[in-house]
Design a protein around this motif. Structure first.
Motif, PDB file in Angstrom:
ATOM      1  N   THR A 178       3.458  31.433 -21.022  1.00 44.45           N
ATOM      2  CA  THR A 178       3.045  31.452 -19.614  1.00 44.45           C
ATOM      3  C   THR A 178       3.103  30.078 -18.956  1.00 44.45           C
ATOM      4  N   ALA A 179       2.965  29.014 -19.734  1.00 48.06           N
ATOM      5  CA  ALA A 179       2.981  27.665 -19.168  1.00 48.06           C
ATOM      6  C   ALA A 179       4.366  27.263 -18.662  1.00 48.06           C
ATOM      7  N   LYS A 180       5.397  27.968 -19.103  1.00 46.75           N
ATOM      8  CA  LYS A 180       6.764  27.655 -18.679  1.00 46.75           C
ATOM      9  C   LYS A 180       7.172  28.418 -17.424  1.00 46.75           C
ATOM     10  N   LEU A 181       6.321  29.311 -16.969  1.00 47.46           N
ATOM     11  CA  LEU A 181       6.660  30.160 -15.832  1.00 47.46           C
ATOM     12  C   LEU A 181       5.962  29.688 -14.564  1.00 47.46           C
ATOM     13  N   LYS A 182       6.512  30.128 -13.456  1.00 46.50           N
ATOM     14  CA  LYS A 182       5.876  29.854 -12.165  1.00 46.50           C
ATOM     15  C   LYS A 182       5.064  31.091 -11.790  1.00 46.50           C
ATOM     16  N   ILE A 183       3.770  30.970 -11.965  1.00 50.10           N
ATOM     17  CA  ILE A 183       2.871  32.090 -11.680  1.00 50.10           C
ATOM     18  C   ILE A 183       1.786  31.581 -10.741  1.00 50.10           C
ATOM     19  N   ASN A 184       1.729  32.169  -9.579  1.00 56.22           N
ATOM     20  CA  ASN A 184       0.718  31.794  -8.595  1.00 56.22           C
ATOM     21  C   ASN A 184      -0.604  32.483  -8.920  1.00 56.22           C
TER      22      ASN A 184
ATOM     23  N   GLU B 278       5.214  38.189  -4.625  1.00 56.09           N
ATOM     24  CA  GLU B 278       6.246  39.017  -5.244  1.00 56.09           C
ATOM     25  C   GLU B 278       7.426  38.241  -5.822  1.00 56.09           C
ATOM     26  N   TYR B 279       7.595  36.987  -5.493  1.00 58.84           N
ATOM     27  CA  TYR B 279       8.765  36.243  -5.967  1.00 58.84           C
ATOM     28  C   TYR B 279       8.457  35.222  -7.050  1.00 58.84           C
TER      29      TYR B 279
ATOM     30  N   LEU C 137       6.261  39.258 -12.371  1.00 52.77           N
ATOM     31  CA  LEU C 137       6.903  40.572 -12.510  1.00 52.77           C
ATOM     32  C   LEU C 137       7.456  40.769 -13.921  1.00 52.77           C
ATOM     33  N   GLU C 138       8.042  39.729 -14.487  1.00 48.67           N
ATOM     34  CA  GLU C 138       8.571  39.800 -15.858  1.00 48.67           C
ATOM     35  C   GLU C 138       7.462  40.178 -16.837  1.00 48.67           C
ATOM     36  N   ILE C 139       6.307  39.572 -16.670  1.00 53.33           N
ATOM     37  CA  ILE C 139       5.185  39.860 -17.561  1.00 53.33           C
ATOM     38  C   ILE C 139       4.698  41.287 -17.358  1.00 53.33           C
ATOM     39  N   ILE C 140       4.567  41.704 -16.118  1.00 48.90           N
ATOM     40  CA  ILE C 140       4.065  43.052 -15.836  1.00 48.90           C
ATOM     41  C   ILE C 140       4.966  44.121 -16.440  1.00 48.90           C
ATOM     42  N   LEU C 141       6.267  43.943 -16.379  1.00 53.73           N
ATOM     43  CA  LEU C 141       7.184  44.928 -16.957  1.00 53.73           C
ATOM     44  C   LEU C 141       6.942  45.081 -18.460  1.00 53.73           C
ATOM     45  N   HIS C 142       6.745  43.979 -19.153  1.00 53.14           N
ATOM     46  CA  HIS C 142       6.450  44.050 -20.593  1.00 53.14           C
ATOM     47  C   HIS C 142       5.033  44.555 -20.833  1.00 53.14           C
TER      48      HIS C 142
ATOM     49  N   SER D 193      -3.290  43.393  -9.942  1.00 48.77           N
ATOM     50  CA  SER D 193      -2.366  44.185  -9.117  1.00 48.77           C
ATOM     51  C   SER D 193      -1.987  45.507  -9.771  1.00 48.77           C
ATOM     52  N   VAL D 194      -2.102  45.596 -11.084  1.00 48.14           N
ATOM     53  CA  VAL D 194      -1.750  46.838 -11.783  1.00 48.14           C
ATOM     54  C   VAL D 194      -2.935  47.383 -12.591  1.00 48.14           C
ATOM     55  N   ASN D 195      -4.135  47.054 -12.163  1.00 50.95           N
ATOM     56  CA  ASN D 195      -5.350  47.499 -12.857  1.00 50.95           C
ATOM     57  C   ASN D 195      -5.347  48.987 -13.176  1.00 50.95           C
ATOM     58  N   SER D 196      -5.062  49.808 -12.179  1.00 52.36           N
ATOM     59  CA  SER D 196      -5.151  51.252 -12.403  1.00 52.36           C
ATOM     60  C   SER D 196      -4.165  51.706 -13.471  1.00 52.36           C
ATOM     61  N   LEU D 197      -2.979  51.146 -13.488  1.00 53.39           N
ATOM     62  CA  LEU D 197      -1.999  51.514 -14.511  1.00 53.39           C
ATOM     63  C   LEU D 197      -2.437  51.035 -15.894  1.00 53.39           C
ATOM     64  N   LEU D 198      -2.993  49.852 -15.960  1.00 49.97           N
ATOM     65  CA  LEU D 198      -3.454  49.317 -17.244  1.00 49.97           C
ATOM     66  C   LEU D 198      -4.633  50.114 -17.790  1.00 49.97           C
ATOM     67  N   ARG D 199      -5.498  50.550 -16.909  1.00 48.46           N
ATOM     68  CA  ARG D 199      -6.679  51.300 -17.353  1.00 48.46           C
ATOM     69  C   ARG D 199      -6.323  52.729 -17.749  1.00 48.46           C
ATOM     70  N   GLU D 200      -5.200  53.234 -17.258  1.00 51.99           N
ATOM     71  CA  GLU D 200      -4.741  54.575 -17.621  1.00 51.99           C
ATOM     72  C   GLU D 200      -3.943  54.570 -18.917  1.00 51.99           C
TER      73      GLU D 200
END
Length: 179
Positions: free
Chosen positions: A39-45, A63-64, A68-73, A104-111
């Motif tokens: 994560t330290a190598k990525l640009k994450i706001n 969104e940019y 997004l890469e992390i969320i997909l995995h 941002s994806v809480n509901s999906l993660l909790r399901e």
């Protein structure tokens, strides 16, 4: 099993990097698919708490950036391993920023119940030094409805050489094999 390893270390060859390498070796030897993201190598706001994602079907106002890469995995993983050096008695800012953006994806993660694991390493030798990290891990499991997979808390590792000469190296490999 698909395992997502989220590393919060800004050091390419630090103590947690060694522990991740050992974990990875053990997990892949057991037939698991392991994806490692530094994560330290990525640009994450950071999350702004603006609720843009709640009004726009999980689409973050940032969104940019690289989240997004992390969320997909994250959404397709069966297990997630949080790995962090101990920085001032907590997770690194890099890893905490990623965890905050789970919002941002809480509901999906909790399901989608997953197993959550934690590997943390610190120079401190006092057991209480990891209390904050341990509490954060347990709280994440409870909030997300994920299962506590286990923790490997490595004490007394100030430098990579400390990890190379410790039982934690062997324990990390075994942790990966038994996941």
């Amino acid at each position: 099993m698909k395992i997502l390893v989220l590393s919060g270390s800004p050091h390419k060859n630090g103590t947690t990097s060694l522990l991740i390498d050992e974990f990875y070796e053990g997990a892949t030897q057991s037939g698991h698919e392991v994806v490692r993201i530094d994560t330290a190598k990525l640009k994450i706001n950071p999350c702004l708490g603006c609720n843009h994602c709640r009004r726009n079907e999980g689409k973050c106002v940032h969104e940019y950036d690289d989240m997004l890469e992390i969320i997909l995995h994250l959404l397709t993983a069966d297990a997630v391993v949080l790995v962090s050096p101990l920085y001032y008695f907590g997770l690194t800012a890099q890893l905490k920023t990623v965890i905050d953006r789970f919002y941002s994806v809480n509901s999906l993660l909790r399901e989608s119940p997953k197993k959550l694991y934690l590997i943390a390493a610190g120079a401190d030798t006092d057991d209480w030094a990891m209390d904050g990290v341990r509490a954060h891990y347990k709280t994440l499991c409870k909030y997300l409805g994920w299962h506590e997979g286990g923790t490997l808390l490595a004490y007394g590792l100030a430098e990579r050489q400390d990890a190379e000469n410790s039982e934690y190296k062997i324990m990390a490999n075994k942790f990966g094999k038994e996941i």
